[in-house]
Design an enzyme around this catalytic site. Structure first.
Site, mmCIF file in Angstrom:
data_model
loop_
_atom_site.group_PDB
_atom_site.id
_atom_site.type_symbol
_atom_site.label_atom_id
_atom_site.label_comp_id
_atom_site.label_asym_id
_atom_site.label_seq_id
_atom_site.Cartn_x
_atom_site.Cartn_y
_atom_site.Cartn_z
ATOM 1 N N THR A 145 -14.163 -20.445 14.067
ATOM 2 C CA THR A 145 -14.692 -20.387 15.253
ATOM 3 C C THR A 145 -14.899 -21.647 16.001
ATOM 4 O OG1 THR A 145 -16.852 -20.320 15.043
ATOM 5 C CG2 THR A 145 -15.396 -18.033 14.864
ATOM 6 N N ARG A 146 -15.505 -21.867 17.277
ATOM 7 C CA ARG A 146 -15.986 -23.206 18.057
ATOM 8 C C ARG A 146 -17.315 -23.182 17.732
ATOM 9 N NH1 ARG A 146 -16.746 -25.469 22.570
ATOM 10 N NH2 ARG A 146 -17.407 -23.557 23.774
ATOM 11 N N LYS A 147 -17.914 -22.378 16.667
ATOM 12 C CA LYS A 147 -19.273 -22.602 16.397
ATOM 13 C C LYS A 147 -19.648 -23.814 15.517
ATOM 14 C CE LYS A 147 -19.889 -17.528 17.322
ATOM 15 N NZ LYS A 147 -19.775 -16.076 16.894
ATOM 16 N N THR A 148 -19.401 -24.865 15.947
ATOM 17 C CA THR A 148 -19.438 -25.876 15.117
ATOM 18 C C THR A 148 -20.684 -26.799 15.502
ATOM 19 O OG1 THR A 148 -18.048 -27.274 16.776
ATOM 20 C CG2 THR A 148 -17.106 -26.310 14.764
#
Length: 269
Positions: A145-148
């Site tokens: 995901t873009r949950k970085t």
């Protein structure tokens, strides 16, 4: 077959200033520890002590290149390879040579980066291998995901995804347009209106993805011209039924499943 060398994905003209910033953050003023150890030439060994996939080599190279230290990698230090040092307890991956104060200045930045990158790569590798073993003919992909981590460090985590055998999904908000419930609500709840508006700006070269909570929403999004429909927070049973119906009516569409999927439950989807 040897893993692909993905290191050239990282343009040094972009990476070097970022890593220089990390080093400056770690030492904004005086180097008292460096004063104590001095600047005599020394050697440091980089060990791998836990089993996993090695990743992050280009970042370590960049750290010590900035500090004008020399890194010599062992033959076993190949990104994408699962390494188990259990028999020996620990394995030498590299030797770093340079002034003692500069070795210590780069040590923590290099270790933090390589540890995080290898951890992400290992999680990805274990997940992708699990699915390949259980479903050898599956043609899909596992994506992060873009949950970085906010900021420039996310490139380390996205790089780890690739090394581990997974897809990066979109790297940022500009790479692919994802229309979620907030976007749809802003268009009076009209998925078709939201997709058409997005496509008018994105053009033909940028994909449009729509987050959908039902089969009806997914079919509307596909009919409106979306490239990807995300079936969000579905149970495994519901997902299989609706995904099949979407593909039957829109064979070109990419169907993505998201929400509640973990390493333990992913095979159910």
């Amino acid at each position: 077959m040897a893993p692909t060398d993905f290191s050239t994905l990282l343009p040094q003209t972009n990476i070097q200033p970022v890593i220089r910033g990390w080093l400056n953050d770690d030492m904004p003023t005086f180097d008292v520890g460096g004063l104590v150890v001095g600047s005599a030439p020394k050697k440091a060994l980089l060990y791998m002590k836990s089993p996993g996939v090695f990743a992050g080599k280009p970042f370590v190279d960049a750290v010590f290149d900035i500090l004008e230290c020399k890194v010599t990698w062992e033959d076993i230090a190949v990104e994408g390879i699962y390494i188990d040092p259990a028999e020996k307890g620990k394995i030498v991956l590299a030797t770093v040579e340079g002034p003692a104060n500069l070795l210590l200045r780069g040590e923590r930045t290099a270790l933090n980066t390589i540890s995080r990158c290898s951890g992400v790569a290992t999680a990805c590798y274990l997940s992708s291998q699990k699915i390949k073993m259980m479903f050898p003919d599956w043609a899909g992909a596992i994506a992060g995901t873009r949950k970085t981590t906010p900021g420039a460090f996310r490139i380390v985590e996205k790089y780890g995804l690739i090394i581990g055998g997974c897809n990066t999904h979109r790297l940022d908000l500009s790479q692919m347009t994802m229309l979620k419930d907030n976007h749809i609500w802003s268009c009076d709840g009209n998925i078709t209106k939201a997709v058409k508006l997005a496509k008018s700006a994105a053009g033909f070269s940028q994909k449009i993805e729509v987050e959908c909570q039902s089969l009806e929403e997914a079919l509307e999004a596909a009919s409106a011209g979306a490239d990807v429909v995300m079936l969000d927070n579905y149970t495994p049973e519901e997902l299989k039924v609706d995904a099949k119906k979407v593909k039957e009516q829109h064979p070109h569409i990419i169907v993505e499943a998201s929400g509640g999927i973990t390493h333990e439950t992913m095979d159910q989807y």
